[in-house]
Every structure is written in structure tokens, then in C-alpha cells.
Design a protein around this motif. Structure first.
Motif, PDB file in Angstrom:
ATOM      1  N   THR A 161       5.901   8.728  46.366  1.00 18.43           N
ATOM      2  CA  THR A 161       7.337   8.493  46.271  1.00 18.43           C
ATOM      3  C   THR A 161       8.057   9.288  47.346  1.00 18.43           C
ATOM      4  OG1 THR A 161       7.649  10.299  44.709  1.00 18.43           O
ATOM      5  CG2 THR A 161       7.208   8.119  43.774  1.00 18.43           C
ATOM      6  N   VAL A 162       9.217   8.786  47.740  1.00 14.91           N
ATOM      7  CA  VAL A 162      10.070   9.463  48.705  1.00 14.91           C
ATOM      8  C   VAL A 162      11.498   9.379  48.158  1.00 14.91           C
ATOM      9  CG1 VAL A 162      10.869   9.547  51.089  1.00 14.91           C
ATOM     10  CG2 VAL A 162       8.579   8.694  50.601  1.00 14.91           C
TER      11      VAL A 162
ATOM     12  N   GLU B  24      16.679  14.158  60.198  1.00 13.37           N
ATOM     13  CA  GLU B  24      15.451  14.781  60.705  1.00 13.37           C
ATOM     14  C   GLU B  24      14.193  14.091  60.195  1.00 13.37           C
ATOM     15  OE1 GLU B  24      16.750  17.457  57.181  1.00 13.37           O
ATOM     16  OE2 GLU B  24      17.743  16.419  58.818  1.00 13.37           O
ATOM     17  N   ASN B  25      14.324  13.244  59.190  1.00 12.99           N
ATOM     18  CA  ASN B  25      13.170  12.515  58.651  1.00 12.99           C
ATOM     19  C   ASN B  25      13.097  11.083  59.161  1.00 12.99           C
ATOM     20  OD1 ASN B  25      12.513  14.795  57.125  1.00 12.99           O
ATOM     21  ND2 ASN B  25      13.925  14.191  55.520  1.00 12.99           N
ATOM     22  N   GLN B  26      13.986  10.721  60.073  1.00 15.04           N
ATOM     23  CA  GLN B  26      14.042   9.370  60.625  1.00 15.04           C
ATOM     24  C   GLN B  26      13.628   9.396  62.092  1.00 15.04           C
ATOM     25  OE1 GLN B  26      18.144   8.339  60.149  1.00 15.04           O
ATOM     26  NE2 GLN B  26      18.116   8.658  57.945  1.00 15.04           N
ATOM     27  N   GLY B  27      12.940   8.370  62.505  1.00 17.32           N
ATOM     28  CA  GLY B  27      12.549   8.274  63.905  1.00 17.32           C
ATOM     29  C   GLY B  27      12.242   6.844  64.280  1.00 17.32           C
ATOM     30  N   TYR B  28      11.685   6.685  65.450  1.00 23.89           N
ATOM     31  CA  TYR B  28      11.329   5.355  65.937  1.00 23.89           C
ATOM     32  C   TYR B  28       9.987   5.409  66.648  1.00 23.89           C
ATOM     33  CZ  TYR B  28      15.986   3.905  64.722  1.00 23.89           C
ATOM     34  OH  TYR B  28      17.107   3.608  64.001  1.00 23.89           O
TER      35      TYR B  28
ATOM     36  N   LEU C 244       9.481   9.982  58.104  1.00 20.52           N
ATOM     37  CA  LEU C 244       8.494  11.039  57.953  1.00 20.52           C
ATOM     38  C   LEU C 244       8.650  11.701  56.595  1.00 20.52           C
ATOM     39  CD1 LEU C 244       9.102  12.521  61.490  1.00 20.52           C
ATOM     40  CD2 LEU C 244       7.401  10.817  60.821  1.00 20.52           C
ATOM     41  N   ASN C 245       7.519  12.010  55.967  1.00 20.08           N
ATOM     42  CA  ASN C 245       7.543  12.633  54.638  1.00 20.08           C
ATOM     43  C   ASN C 245       6.309  13.504  54.484  1.00 20.08           C
ATOM     44  OD1 ASN C 245       8.308  13.155  51.928  1.00 20.08           O
ATOM     45  ND2 ASN C 245       6.874  11.615  51.235  1.00 20.08           N
TER      46      ASN C 245
ATOM     47  N   HIS D 130       2.792  12.066  54.808  1.00 18.72           N
ATOM     48  CA  HIS D 130       2.927  10.607  54.843  1.00 18.72           C
ATOM     49  C   HIS D 130       3.903  10.166  55.920  1.00 18.72           C
ATOM     50  CE1 HIS D 130       1.776  11.565  50.640  1.00 18.72           C
ATOM     51  NE2 HIS D 130       0.881  10.618  50.896  1.00 18.72           N
ATOM     52  N   LYS D 131       3.636   9.003  56.475  1.00 16.70           N
ATOM     53  CA  LYS D 131       4.526   8.387  57.447  1.00 16.70           C
ATOM     54  C   LYS D 131       4.750   6.949  56.987  1.00 16.70           C
ATOM     55  CE  LYS D 131       3.742   9.313  61.726  1.00 16.70           C
ATOM     56  NZ  LYS D 131       3.167   9.334  63.067  1.00 16.70           N
ATOM     57  N   VAL D 132       6.016   6.570  56.808  1.00 15.33           N
ATOM     58  CA  VAL D 132       6.346   5.192  56.441  1.00 15.33           C
ATOM     59  C   VAL D 132       6.656   4.471  57.743  1.00 15.33           C
ATOM     60  CG1 VAL D 132       7.924   3.718  55.134  1.00 15.33           C
ATOM     61  CG2 VAL D 132       7.264   5.945  54.210  1.00 15.33           C
TER      62      VAL D 132
END
Length: 90
Positions: free
Chosen positions: A33-34, A43-47, A64-65, A68-70
Motif C-alpha cells: 500500500t501507498v 519528492e516521491n514523484q518523478g519521471y 517512489l515508495n 517499491h517503485k510504481v
């Protein structure tokens, strides 16, 4: 494969401790879960940038978590969902 349809489902499942999930092991390696607040933090968002013939051809979101990486289709669906659920924060 082309021509497949994906139907994402957003639901409130209640307390996660009360759930017993039995995913198909041929399709799902791990369930995690996230929290929504985590996904909304910049800071948990990227491309991720993909190249074809040495040039960038497309860019996809990634979340990013910890370990884990979604990414991939799940990240695209997550991004579209955040745009709907929290348009003022995402």
C-alpha cells in the motif's frame, strides 16, 4: 499486446488489517500500500525517460515508495487518479 482494455478500480476497502488478499501469483508478485499523502509529496514523484534510436521518445511518471517503485501502466493510472482526486494538490 494491443487491443486489451484495462479497467482501474478505486475503492475504500476499510481497515487494511482486516483484509485477506489472495492475488494470482502468476500475475502479482507482491501487494503493498501507498498512502495518498505519500503520492502527493513532490519528492516521491518523478519521471522515467525512454529512448528510441538515441533520442527521448516518451516520458512516463514514476512514484517512489521506499523499496517499491510504481511505474509503467500502474503509474499512469495513479497519475490520472491523483489528477481526479486531488486536482488542487497534484
Amino acid at each position: 499486446q494491443q487491443g486489451q482494455m484495462v479497467a482501474p478500480v478505486v475503492a475504500n476497502l476499510g481497515p487494511l488489517e482486516d483484509l485477506t488478499l489472495t492475488p494470482n501469483p502468476e500475475e502479482v508478485e507482491e501487494v503493498f500500500t501507498v498512502p495518498l499523502d505519500h503520492l502527493l509529496r513532490e519528492e516521491n514523484q518523478g519521471y522515467t525517460h525512454f529512448r528510441t534510436a538515441g533520442r527521448y521518445s516518451y516520458t512516463l511518471p514514476v512514484f517512489l515508495n521506499g523499496p517499491h517503485k510504481v511505474w509503467g501502466l500502474t503509474a499512469i493510472i495513479t497519475e490520472l487518479t491523483l489528477e481526479l482526486l486531488a486536482p488542487d494538490r497534484y
